[in-house]
Structure formats: structure tokens, C-alpha cells
Write an enzyme that holds these catalytic residues in place. Sequence first.
Site, PDB file in Angstrom:
ATOM      1  N   ASP A  37      13.154  -7.564 -11.787  1.00 49.02           N
ATOM      2  CA  ASP A  37      13.104  -6.242 -10.310  1.00 49.02           C
ATOM      3  C   ASP A  37      12.179  -5.785  -9.625  1.00 49.02           C
ATOM      4  O   ASP A  37      11.138  -5.455 -10.350  1.00 49.02           O
ATOM      5  CB  ASP A  37      14.722  -5.848 -10.563  1.00 49.02           C
ATOM      6  CG  ASP A  37      15.221  -5.003  -8.998  1.00 49.02           C
ATOM      7  OD1 ASP A  37      15.821  -5.033  -8.237  1.00 49.02           O
ATOM      8  OD2 ASP A  37      14.427  -4.034  -8.198  1.00 49.02           O
ATOM      9  N   HIS A  82      21.138  -4.328  -7.743  1.00 50.65           N
ATOM     10  CA  HIS A  82      20.243  -5.430  -8.160  1.00 50.65           C
ATOM     11  C   HIS A  82      20.134  -5.785  -9.102  1.00 50.65           C
ATOM     12  O   HIS A  82      19.920  -7.086  -9.089  1.00 50.65           O
ATOM     13  CB  HIS A  82      18.995  -3.560  -8.423  1.00 50.65           C
ATOM     14  CG  HIS A  82      18.679  -3.261  -7.939  1.00 50.65           C
ATOM     15  ND1 HIS A  82      17.645  -3.005  -6.824  1.00 50.65           N
ATOM     16  CD2 HIS A  82      19.034  -1.587  -7.076  1.00 50.65           C
ATOM     17  CE1 HIS A  82      17.025  -2.623  -6.379  1.00 50.65           C
ATOM     18  NE2 HIS A  82      18.476  -1.539  -6.245  1.00 50.65           N
TER      19      HIS A  82
END
Length: 479
Positions: A117, A17
Site C-alpha cells: 500500500d 486500504h
Amino acid sequence: MEKKACIAMVPCPGHGHLIPLLEFAKLLLLHHGNDFHVTFLIPTLGPPSPSTIAIIDTLPSNIHFTFLPPINIQDLHLQSPNPVPQMILTVRHSLPSLRQSLSSLSSRTKLVALVLDQFSLDALHLAKEFKISSYIAYSSGAATLSFELSFPKFDESVPESEFLDFEQTMDVPGCGYASFKVKDLPDPILFHRSSDVYTTYLSVCQKSLLVDGIIVNTFNDLEPEAIRALQQGKALRTPSPSVYPVGPVVAQPKQKTEVDECVAWLNHQPSKSVLYVCFGSGGTLSQEQINEIAFGLELSGHKFLWVVRVPSEIPNAGYVIGEKEKDPIQYLPPGFVNRTKGQGLVVPSWAPQIEILAHGSTGGFLSHCGWNSTLESIVHGVPMIAWPLFAEQRMNAILLTDELRVAVRPQGDKEDRMVKRDEIAEVVKRIMDHNDEEGLEMRKRIQDLSDAAAVALSENGSSTKALSSLAHELLNKSI
């Protein structure tokens, strides 16, 4: 106060991520560095790893970063080993320090946007608090995003008794190439509706509808129908966030003064002769499956470069701190390394994937179908053997095999789901035999996709235009 507009980016824990967000920041500043600078505010679960620090140390000067105070994993009171609640709760516990950092940033810069994210969305309310725009930098593809935006409606409309039927199908907007079965969809929905994994994932999907825009790491020629469905709002009954397909955003091969062992070995292999075998930064296999892969590779007769990890019955156990202390090589079948010394190279835990996929000797990739790995393989024109393990990887595998037809997928035994050595040898030969018609067709199709990816990122390409549209929107909000 600086004249450039400032964008704050908040990843969640995990290289899978962090890296896409960093690469997106680099891409944005490559094209629009005169207008913006970026600050990363990074939640951490314990102290940053040496590999994380090494990544951060390579960033250009117009990307700043702050590690937020580390969270103690014991404070999260996790109910399961699934990484989704762990990532979300780490961000949630970091909110006080994140608010402080944003306050400091807004006092000395022209702060215009918060880029999150998908698993950092607990921080979404801070965008409203600081009166700035909010965006998701989505780490998977348009098909998965289309599913996640439509999932809350699906959850409302389907009785629990039906939902627990893993063979039930769900039509995902823009994905007419497949009626996905429930068992093909992202892992969290396979948990009971009352579990923390399911409820936190549903919350993520619901919050994704509330942002101003979603930046997706894909491109038009890769997922045209899914992108169109998202941009036309077909995934929802209500207006959806703006969608910006800016990909493929992948890391570039690094120029090193010292040649890595893997690259040095590849330098002595024939063109397109090596199968690269790797299950991402955290994917793991059982001891029995490792044995079958070893014997299957040996039986195939084809060259291979295999990144081996310590076995586990939990498919994402490689994310667990401490597993790397063990030596994975000791779990291979006795005598395997010596018997295959002329055929392959086995490396423990990690390898320079970008450099391997970019190397002329690499001819195939046995992959877990994580989205980063998928894009990297496409960019470098390497056909795949699809071996999904967890998360949204089964959806990615169906895209690769059924729609794009740039991968083959072993079926495994129907009873124990084990993929046996004979089938492994067979799929390796299908993809690596240069006289095999199916393999040749796959190579042509993935090279066409590779060329299309380069065009998308070119000066007048679709992804470059999407990035410019995003930058223009951000600049308008900074006035």
C-alpha cells in the site's frame, strides 16, 4: 518449493486500504491463478477487528494471510489525530516481524514480488534485501497519483510563504479539467511543513518514485488523460515507475442466506427512488451538520437510506477505536425517525454498501467521494451528491462534478461552511427527480461509464490487458 510464483502483499491499517488490495489479489488470481499465489502480511494496531477477521475468512484458498504481531498505539507517540502518520508508523514498527515473515516465505516459496500500500512504503527496502520486485497497489485514482508523484518537485520549488496560501493553484499533469487549489489537494499538505503529517506524506510521495511499478484502481475511460500522463512520465522529470490501470476493482454483491434489513427495506421501494447516504467507513460530521442533513432529507420529500455515525468535529473520527460503542441514532433531531418512518430508513454505523448500490431501488448516492465508494457508484450506475470530507476526496469530487459531470455538489455557507437544510433538499431533488433534465443527463452519463467499466474488465478490455502485462512482467522475473 512450490512451482507457482508467490506475491507478498502488505496493506496498511484500515478497511479502505485492506479491501482494495484483497480485491486486486482476487482479480489477479481469477485470471492468472495457475501462475501465482498470494500471501498477505498484515500489520495491525491492536487485535484484528471481528469485521476484519470476517473479511479474511471469505478469501479463496490460494490467498494466504498472516497477522503480524499487534502494535501498541501508545508506542507510536503520535503528534496529531491524522491517520496518515498512524498508518505509516504502524507499518514501521512492524518491520522486524515483517522481515521474519518474508524470510520464512522466501525459504519455502518462489517469492517474486512485494506489493505495498502507498502507506506501507517503509517496507520498500525489504524488496531489495530479498531481491524481489516492488509495487504499489494504489488505493485512489490516477489524478491523485499524478499529483503525488509530482508533489516532491512542487515542494522543492514553492516557497513556504506561498504554499500556505490555500487559494494558490497547482496544475496536476493529466488533469486539464481543473487547476486545483491547494485547499482541494490531499489533507497532509494543508499542515505546516514541519509537522509530522506533512513530512511523512512527503516521504511517501518521494518513495513512490522508487518502486518498479504502480497498480492503479482506475480505467482508461474514467481518467484517460491522467493515465496517459502517468504512463508517459509527464508527472516527473525523471523516468517514472510503470503504471498498470487495472480497475475498477470493487467487491461483488454477496449472496446471503439471510436478507439484510437494508436490502429487505429496499425490496419494497419503487425503482430508482431511494437516496443512499453514507460517508464511508470512517467519515464523521458535526452535530449541527447531522441536524441539517436530517431536516434537508425530510424537506426533500424523497426516500432515503441513511447510515448515521456518532457526530464529531473531526471529519475522520469514525476510524477511532471505541466510537462504535455509542448509539448514533440518539444524536438525530427529536422525532425525526418517527416522522420519516414511511420516507426513509436510518441504520447505525454500517450498511452493506455494495448490495445497496447494486439494488434496483437505489437512485442516488450522497457520498464522501472516497475512491472505493466512487468506483462502486460508477460500476452500478448510481449518480452522486459529492460531499468530500478529508484525504484526497476533494480531488475526487472535482473529477466527478467538473470533468465527468455525474455528480452535483452543495456549496455550503461561505462563512461557516455548513450546508443548510434548504440547499440539501435542493440538491437531493436535482439528482432524484426523474423529471429533472440535469438528473436525467447525469444518469445517462454514469450509465455510460458503468458500461465502459464492464468493457474495461472484459476479456479484451484495457484493464484486463494491463493486468496481463503485469502478470507477464512478474513471471519473467520469476525465471
